[in-house]
Design an enzyme around this catalytic site. Structure first.
Site, mmCIF file in Angstrom:
data_model
loop_
_atom_site.group_PDB
_atom_site.id
_atom_site.type_symbol
_atom_site.label_atom_id
_atom_site.label_comp_id
_atom_site.label_asym_id
_atom_site.label_seq_id
_atom_site.Cartn_x
_atom_site.Cartn_y
_atom_site.Cartn_z
ATOM 1 C CD1 TRP A 236 0.768 3.175 -4.572
ATOM 2 C CD2 TRP A 236 2.050 4.952 -4.977
ATOM 3 N NE1 TRP A 236 0.214 3.870 -5.633
ATOM 4 C CE2 TRP A 236 0.978 4.958 -5.893
ATOM 5 C CE3 TRP A 236 3.004 5.984 -5.043
ATOM 6 C CZ2 TRP A 236 0.824 5.967 -6.862
ATOM 7 C CZ3 TRP A 236 2.850 6.970 -6.007
ATOM 8 C CH2 TRP A 236 1.768 6.960 -6.901
ATOM 9 C CB SER A 255 -0.605 0.963 -0.275
ATOM 10 O OG SER A 255 0.400 1.579 -1.053
ATOM 11 C CG ASP A 256 -3.162 3.140 -6.523
ATOM 12 O OD1 ASP A 256 -2.384 4.086 -6.713
ATOM 13 O OD2 ASP A 256 -4.294 3.065 -7.040
ATOM 14 C CB VAL A 257 -6.196 5.854 -2.988
ATOM 15 C CG1 VAL A 257 -7.626 6.333 -2.878
ATOM 16 C CG2 VAL A 257 -5.487 6.075 -1.687
ATOM 17 C CG LEU A 259 -5.715 -1.915 -6.306
ATOM 18 C CD1 LEU A 259 -5.922 -2.615 -7.629
ATOM 19 C CD2 LEU A 259 -4.451 -2.431 -5.624
#
Length: 305
Positions: A236, A255-257, A259
């Site tokens: 990330w 894996s960005d929250v 996003l």
DNA sequence: GCCCAGGTGTCTG
DNA sequence: CAGACACATGGG
């Protein structure tokens, strides 16, 4: 780079598909931000040009970006550096036509490129700042991340006071490389974060890690590999920094929250999408994943998240 | 009080 | 190589 040197100010002629106000919306997203201020349609930012701190006041008229120097006038050499900095900050070298072409046929992106037309990725030209900010933001909520960054910058950065406001330069890697983990734990960094931060600073201070050497790789996979080899930098963080600093529109922090939340919202789901589902959605974004991500992040500031 | 947050490293089977 | 888990603290 298209610019005019007027001596006491400079003008930058942006390409088409650039909306300064949309960029300001992104820059204004947190009231705890220390690295710049937005006021009355102007962006104020302290940068270092030719070794000297210079306060920039950046505004936009119908045809040009105007950069003024409220606190001190930079030299001619510095003015060229400043123009290049602003050019990079707003990602003005990019031709967005292929992105908009692709996005207009994409079920998630087509509404976003309409709403935020002219928004460009706001870059973090300083690699240490990009890495440090990513490490600070790992696994904590954004509000607290801004608090930590503020403490960090105000403790170890350089300040210029102008008309009652303080403007800050991000701390150097050299300064942070000489710290002990307890110094950062005092600012409420976790022990882990403090180790990562000092470790990365040491890599940069020693010259083992630099923006120049990463840019020379000229291949996304090689760049990721070089970054991920450093303790505290996972997939990330590597992709975030490539997107924000190292100039690749194909970087994708999958894996960005943020996003995930944006996709959940845009797709009207009652849960966050799984990584495999995101890969399917993003198959259409090839080469423009970073822009897709950035526009999705922007959508979060309309939805009260 | 509880869950989540712009994740990463390490250990386990 | 996937999956579980510790980390560490604030925000809502």
């Amino acid at each position: 780079m298209d610019w005019i040197d007027r001596g006491t100010s400079i003008e930058i002629i942006p390409p088409s598909e650039f909306d300064f106000k949309e960029c300001l919306v992104y820059l204004e997203r947190s009231d705890r931000e220390v690295m710049h201020q937005v006021r009355n349609g102007f962006l104020y930012k302290l940068i270092k040009a030719n070794q000297e701190p210079v306060l920039l006041k950046i505004g936009k008229s119908s045809d040009a970006i105007h950069v003024e120097f409220p606190a001190n006038y930079p030299s001619s050499k510095s003015r060229r550096e400043i123009a290049a900095y602003v050019w990079e900050l707003f990602d003005l070298e990019r031709d967005l036509t292929p992105f908009y072409e692709m996005a207009s046929r994409d079920k998630v992106l087509h509404t976003l490129i309409d709403k935020y037309h002219g928004l460009r990725i706001i870059r973090i030209p300083d690699l240490f700042e990009a890495l440090a900010w990513a490490i600070i933001g790992q696994q904590i909520n954004l509000a607290f991340a801004y608090t930590l960054k503020k403490r960090f910058v105000e403790q170890y950065g350089e300040k210029l006071a102008y008309k009652g406001f303080d403007f800050w330069l991000f701390p150097d890697a050299q300064t942070i490389a000489s710290l002990e983990t307890d110094d950062l734990k005092g600012l409420q960094f976790s022990a882990r974060k403090a180790e990562y931060m000092i470790g990365v600073a040491k890599e940069m201070a020693s010259g083992k890690l630099s923006k120049e050497s990463l840019l020379q790789k000229n291949d996304l996979g090689e760049m990721q590999k070089a970054l991920i080899a450093i303790r505290g930098i996972g997939a990330w963080t590597a992709d975030y920094c490539i997107m924000k600093c190292l100039n690749s529109t194909a970087a994708f922090p999958i894996s960005d929250v943020g996003l995930h939340n944006a996709l959940k919202m845009q797709l009207g789901m009652n849960r966050k999408p799984a990584i495999e589902e995101i890969k399917e959605i993003a198959a259409n974004w090839k080469g423009w994943e970073a822009y897709a991500t950035f526009y999705l992040w922007r959508s979060l500031y309309d939805e009260g998240l």
